[in-house]
Design a protein around this motif. Structure first.
Motif, PDB file in Angstrom:
ATOM      1  N   SER A 127       0.827  -1.202   0.000  1.00 32.13           N
ATOM      2  CA  SER A 127       0.000   0.000   0.000  1.00 32.13           C
ATOM      3  C   SER A 127       0.866   1.260   0.000  1.00 32.13           C
ATOM      4  O   SER A 127       0.613   2.208  -0.751  1.00 32.13           O
ATOM      5  CB  SER A 127      -0.919  -0.015   1.221  1.00 32.13           C
ATOM      6  N   GLN A 128       1.892   1.253   0.846  1.00 33.96           N
ATOM      7  CA  GLN A 128       2.806   2.396   0.882  1.00 33.96           C
ATOM      8  C   GLN A 128       3.547   2.550  -0.444  1.00 33.96           C
ATOM      9  O   GLN A 128       3.773   3.672  -0.922  1.00 33.96           O
ATOM     10  CB  GLN A 128       3.798   2.225   2.036  1.00 33.96           C
ATOM     11  N   ASN A 130       2.454   1.724  -3.435  1.00 30.99           N
ATOM     12  CA  ASN A 130       1.539   2.271  -4.433  1.00 30.99           C
ATOM     13  C   ASN A 130       1.272   3.753  -4.189  1.00 30.99           C
ATOM     14  O   ASN A 130       1.179   4.541  -5.136  1.00 30.99           O
ATOM     15  CB  ASN A 130       0.229   1.493  -4.426  1.00 30.99           C
ATOM     16  N   ASP A 131       1.133   4.138  -2.903  1.00 30.14           N
ATOM     17  CA  ASP A 131       0.925   5.556  -2.593  1.00 30.14           C
ATOM     18  C   ASP A 131       2.114   6.398  -3.032  1.00 30.14           C
ATOM     19  O   ASP A 131       1.953   7.473  -3.625  1.00 30.14           O
ATOM     20  CB  ASP A 131       0.692   5.727  -1.092  1.00 30.14           C
ATOM     21  N   ARG A 132       3.306   5.913  -2.743  1.00 27.07           N
ATOM     22  CA  ARG A 132       4.500   6.666  -3.126  1.00 27.07           C
ATOM     23  C   ARG A 132       4.673   6.673  -4.644  1.00 27.07           C
ATOM     24  O   ARG A 132       5.199   7.646  -5.203  1.00 27.07           O
ATOM     25  CB  ARG A 132       5.738   6.067  -2.463  1.00 27.07           C
ATOM     26  N   GLU A 135       2.637   9.490  -5.894  1.00 24.03           N
ATOM     27  CA  GLU A 135       3.276  10.763  -5.580  1.00 24.03           C
ATOM     28  C   GLU A 135       4.449  11.041  -6.509  1.00 24.03           C
ATOM     29  O   GLU A 135       4.637  12.171  -6.965  1.00 24.03           O
ATOM     30  CB  GLU A 135       3.742  10.766  -4.127  1.00 24.03           C
ATOM     31  N   ARG A 242      -6.854   6.857  -6.571  1.00 16.70           N
ATOM     32  CA  ARG A 242      -6.050   5.665  -6.853  1.00 16.70           C
ATOM     33  C   ARG A 242      -6.853   4.400  -6.606  1.00 16.70           C
ATOM     34  O   ARG A 242      -7.549   4.277  -5.611  1.00 16.70           O
ATOM     35  CB  ARG A 242      -4.793   5.671  -5.977  1.00 16.70           C
ATOM     36  N   TYR A 244      -7.042   0.376  -5.778  1.00 20.61           N
ATOM     37  CA  TYR A 244      -6.278  -0.587  -5.001  1.00 20.61           C
ATOM     38  C   TYR A 244      -5.901  -1.768  -5.883  1.00 20.61           C
ATOM     39  O   TYR A 244      -6.514  -2.024  -6.924  1.00 20.61           O
ATOM     40  CB  TYR A 244      -7.085  -1.080  -3.802  1.00 20.61           C
TER      41      TYR A 244
END
Length: 372
Positions: A127-128, A130-132, A135, A242, A244
């Motif tokens: 999850s982290q 994909n978030d980064r 960004e 985004r 998942y």
């Protein structure tokens, strides 16, 4: 826990840690090369590269740990056979089940570690990651902050910056926008700044000119400006929200497989359920991996030629287990399939271990002498 159990467990944990470190390093380097090409070449710094490679470690560990446990168990029992330790223990009356007790304890430790990785660490890291990734994709600063190079942050746009000061000011900026078929605009400015706003990043240019060429009539228009703001937010192709992926969802969410959530994210319910059950099945399977290696080598005895046939048999037994996993996945995900097929692999592994133990016990059972 007896002395034998502590001895085997200590040896297993040491070798397991060593082989895991070696294999994780190999996989990590391979992964790091791919990330280096995609991140550093895109203008990101070393800290972002290290962060992404660190976030990939939990998934790498899930792949490597069963292999490390299998190799460590083979190594320990091969050494015990070559040094006649296993023969002495069997002669002293230790049966197959008693010899495998520290292996089962080691398997429980391994299964617990894999469960923590599969249910907690790997989804959180994914999850982290994909978030980064989102960004970094939206960070046009990393794409533009490369002085002395002609770069193409998106199709039809070319940017050149001669120099970047310590305060982040651009000197001698060249920007050509050919994204529109009706016109082609070239901006030249003595200096520029990259600023952020609620609507996205903006490139503010000072003391320059804009040349617009119309291809239809070949007309060139030149406009001088003291300051001009160029919207580069449109160059970022990123969705508003985004989506998942299955790897980052928690196990309870996957097992529940809410139909509305699945439809919103573009998943099939059986895909979500299969992913959730596969995490449970993986932990059960790794419990049997070291047991297969140990039980197979217990079939052999001391020989000057070694126990390579037993080692080859142990490696061969892993092949149908992997085939079973692939077949179970195909059956579970096809139309009308059932996700419970995911447990076929650990079930087959349990049957193999049981068969090997019974075979070893029968081979060690003394034959009755027949009276003449």
């Amino acid at each position: 826990m007896g002395r034998y159990d502590r001895y085997i467990l200590s040896q297993l944990l040491v070798l397991f840690g060593f082989f895991s470190l070696v294999l994780i390093s190999v996989y990590w380097i391979n992964r790091a090369v791919d990330l280096f090409d995609s991140l550093i070449a895109d203008g990101q710094n070393l800290a972002v590269f290290l962060e992404f490679t660190a976030l990939s470690l939990p998934q790498i560990m899930l792949t490597v740990l069963p292999v490390s446990a299998f190799v460590a168990t083979l190594y320990i029992f091969n050494r015990m056979i070559s040094e006649s330790e296993l023969v002495v223990l069997q002669t002293a009356g230790m049966g197959a089940i008693r010899l495998l007790r520290p292996i089962i304890i080691f398997g429980l430790v391994l299964a617990t570690l894999v469960s923590i990785l599969a249910h907690v660490l790997a989804p959180a890291a994914r999850s982290q990651f994909n978030d980064r990734s989102v960004e970094v994709t939206q960070d046009m600063t990393g794409r533009l902050l490369r002085e002395g190079q002609f770069i193409h942050p998106t199709g039809g746009v070319t940017v050149y910056i001669r120099d970047i000061t310590e305060l982040g000011e651009f000197r001698d900026v060249f920007l050509q926008d050919r994204s529109s078929a009706s016109s082609e605009t070239t901006y030249v400015a003595q200096r520029a700044l990259l600023v952020r706003s609620e609507a996205g990043p903006r490139l503010v240019m000072f003391d320059g000119l804009a040349q617009t060429l119309t291809p239809e009539d070949q007309r060139l228009s030149v406009v001088e400006f003291d300051d001009f703001t160029y919207d580069i937010a449109g160059l970022i192709e990123a969705p508003d929200s985004r989506r998942y992926d299955l790897g980052e969802l928690s196990t309870p969410v996957l097992l529940a497989a809410d139909p509305d959530f699945a439809a919103e994210q573009g998943f099939q319910r059986k895909q979500m359920q299969f992913e959730g059950h596969s995490r449970i099945a993986r932990a059960i399977f790794v419990l049997m991996v070291p047991a297969i290696a140990a039980a197979t080598l217990m079939l052999g005895s001391f020989s000057r030629f070694g126990v390579w046939p037993q080692i080859l048999l142990a490696v061969t037994l892993i092949i149908p287990l992997q085939i079973t996993w692939n077949a179970a996945e195909a059956v579970a995900l096809r139309d009308g399939g059932h996700v419970w097929f995911v447990y076929a692999q650990p079930a087959l592994a349990t049957l193999i271990v049981t068969g090997l133990i019974l075979w070893s016990m029968r081979a060690r059972r003394p034959r009755r002498q027949v009276a003449a």
